[in-house]
Design a protein around this motif. Sequence first.
Motif, PDB file in Angstrom:
ATOM      1  N   PRO A 206       0.702  -1.182  -0.035  1.00 26.27           N
ATOM      2  CA  PRO A 206      -0.011  -0.142   0.028  1.00 26.27           C
ATOM      3  C   PRO A 206       1.017   1.059  -0.186  1.00 26.27           C
ATOM      4  CG  PRO A 206       0.141  -0.852   2.337  1.00 26.27           C
ATOM      5  CD  PRO A 206       0.637  -2.107   1.326  1.00 26.27           C
ATOM      6  N   LEU A 207       1.511   1.482  -1.087  1.00 30.51           N
ATOM      7  CA  LEU A 207       2.550   2.613  -1.123  1.00 30.51           C
ATOM      8  C   LEU A 207       1.837   4.014  -1.376  1.00 30.51           C
ATOM      9  CD1 LEU A 207       4.815   1.250  -3.917  1.00 30.51           C
ATOM     10  CD2 LEU A 207       5.026   1.189  -1.234  1.00 30.51           C
ATOM     11  N   GLU A 421      10.643   5.906  11.686  1.00 29.13           N
ATOM     12  CA  GLU A 421       9.335   5.532  11.416  1.00 29.13           C
ATOM     13  C   GLU A 421       8.500   6.443  10.902  1.00 29.13           C
ATOM     14  OE1 GLU A 421       8.785   4.307  15.683  1.00 29.13           O
ATOM     15  OE2 GLU A 421       9.401   2.072  15.219  1.00 29.13           O
ATOM     16  N   ASN A 422       8.460   7.764  11.298  1.00 25.00           N
ATOM     17  CA  ASN A 422       7.702   8.608  10.422  1.00 25.00           C
ATOM     18  C   ASN A 422       8.080   8.718   9.073  1.00 25.00           C
ATOM     19  OD1 ASN A 422       6.674   9.684  13.142  1.00 25.00           O
ATOM     20  ND2 ASN A 422       8.358  11.197  13.252  1.00 25.00           N
ATOM     21  N   GLU A 429       1.703   2.735   3.786  1.00 19.55           N
ATOM     22  CA  GLU A 429       0.587   2.739   4.825  1.00 19.55           C
ATOM     23  C   GLU A 429       0.908   1.886   5.944  1.00 19.55           C
ATOM     24  OE1 GLU A 429      -2.096   4.375   4.853  1.00 19.55           O
ATOM     25  OE2 GLU A 429      -2.149   5.041   3.003  1.00 19.55           O
ATOM     26  N   PRO A 430       0.592   2.001   7.279  1.00 18.41           N
ATOM     27  CA  PRO A 430       0.999   1.277   8.272  1.00 18.41           C
ATOM     28  C   PRO A 430       0.837  -0.097   8.185  1.00 18.41           C
ATOM     29  CG  PRO A 430      -0.176   3.369   9.223  1.00 18.41           C
ATOM     30  CD  PRO A 430      -0.248   3.047   7.603  1.00 18.41           C
ATOM     31  N   ASN A 431       1.888  -0.875   8.505  1.00 17.97           N
ATOM     32  CA  ASN A 431       1.680  -2.510   8.374  1.00 17.97           C
ATOM     33  C   ASN A 431       2.030  -2.879   7.043  1.00 17.97           C
ATOM     34  OD1 ASN A 431       1.289  -2.899  11.258  1.00 17.97           O
ATOM     35  ND2 ASN A 431      -0.855  -2.306  10.784  1.00 17.97           N
ATOM     36  N   GLY A 432       2.344  -1.988   6.222  1.00 13.65           N
ATOM     37  CA  GLY A 432       2.526  -2.231   4.725  1.00 13.65           C
ATOM     38  C   GLY A 432       3.863  -2.518   4.293  1.00 13.65           C
TER      39      GLY A 432
END
Length: 433
Positions: A206-207, A421-422, A429-432
């Motif tokens: 999920p870029l 992480e930012n 997208e997070p966890n992507g």
Amino acid sequence: MKRFMLISCVLCLCLIVVTNVSSNFNKPLSLVEKGRKIFFNETFNGNGRTCGTCHPAENNFTIDPAFIATLPPNDPLFVAEFVPALMQNFENPTLMREFGLILENVDGFDDLANKFVMRGVPQTLSLRTTSVSTQEGNRLGWSGDGAPNDGSLRSFAIGAVRQHFTKTLARVEGVDFRLPTNEELNALEAFQLSLGRQANLVLPLPLKGIEAQLGQDFFLNSKCNNCHTNAGAGDNRNFNTGVENLLDKSQDETGELIPPDDGFGTPGDGEFNTPPLVEAADTGPFFHDNSIGTLEAAIAFFAGPAFDGSPSGPAISMDGTQVANVAAFLRVLNSLENIQQSIDYLSQVSSVVHKPVFNRNIDPILLAKNETKDAIKVLVCANLHFVAVKYLNKALALIKNAENSRFFQVKLAREAIKQLENARFELVEPNGA
């Protein structure tokens, strides 16, 4: 009384530090750590080179002309320039310094003056996913026959010592070098398999960013994904893609002897091994002979006549914007991997008694700094993800401060991880990932 208590506290702290350092020093080395020491320090009684001479950790385990230019004149990489026995038919200093090319006798040592090829140095990251056996056997090195015998990672080390570590061109075992022991081969294998990604990606991701999204869509729905499945090395097969037929190669205009590279086998079949692409953006130049310097040009090759006329053709139909989008996709993947590696290195800086490390190949803070620099470079070069770059620059500043701070190193490392992480959040997208 207060002064006495202060002195007592300082002495206790020193005792704790000394105890912890002594405990760490006496702790048995793991197989991976043994392999790391061998990789960067062991010369195997040869000409002074180590595995790390051509695969330095601070340059993504490869060398290129820009990195070579930073080395001192007496670096073991340049033995052909100052060891009389190696000044002929061992390396070509001109091609090494200008194009990052190393001389390889992949078809044997019986005619050193004419029977050789000039190749770039492949990075040794993500070997866990690319050194596996296939139906065609093991495939390591640019042509897949860089390792003798069974083609395994262990055999690759044996071949490298015989090819690159020798004191003379006679290459007499026990005189010009010694071969690694079984224990050393086990350790080297364990260390090399620990480098980089331990599993292939599962695309699509999920870029964020329209260029990378379009590039991922094009990549997955074209021939690109057939050979580089999930942007990795696919099933590690060999292909003849026509790189040897490229016109106007710069190295061919130097006047230096560069015999045609026949690829896999003896004699060769013109085929070369499929490299992974996740690490491509910061490990150029590209192809087995370093003939193309930029990621975008390497992608455009597959839309050109050399690939079109090769056994692996026809050419992939793509225009300039599609080339740029695929490059953006690969640059983001590379940057995400840089970020993860940097976080992993900084996570090692986890206690007050973390010792400063002066070996550039094992210092986690220095390696995190290099990974973060790479993450910035691969995005900035294509004007991608400015907000992510802002966070990466903040992380880099914190890492540089951690380099020079003894007492706040842990705190600074943790703050740098937050900024990394930012930056990752701006790319996917997070966890992507």
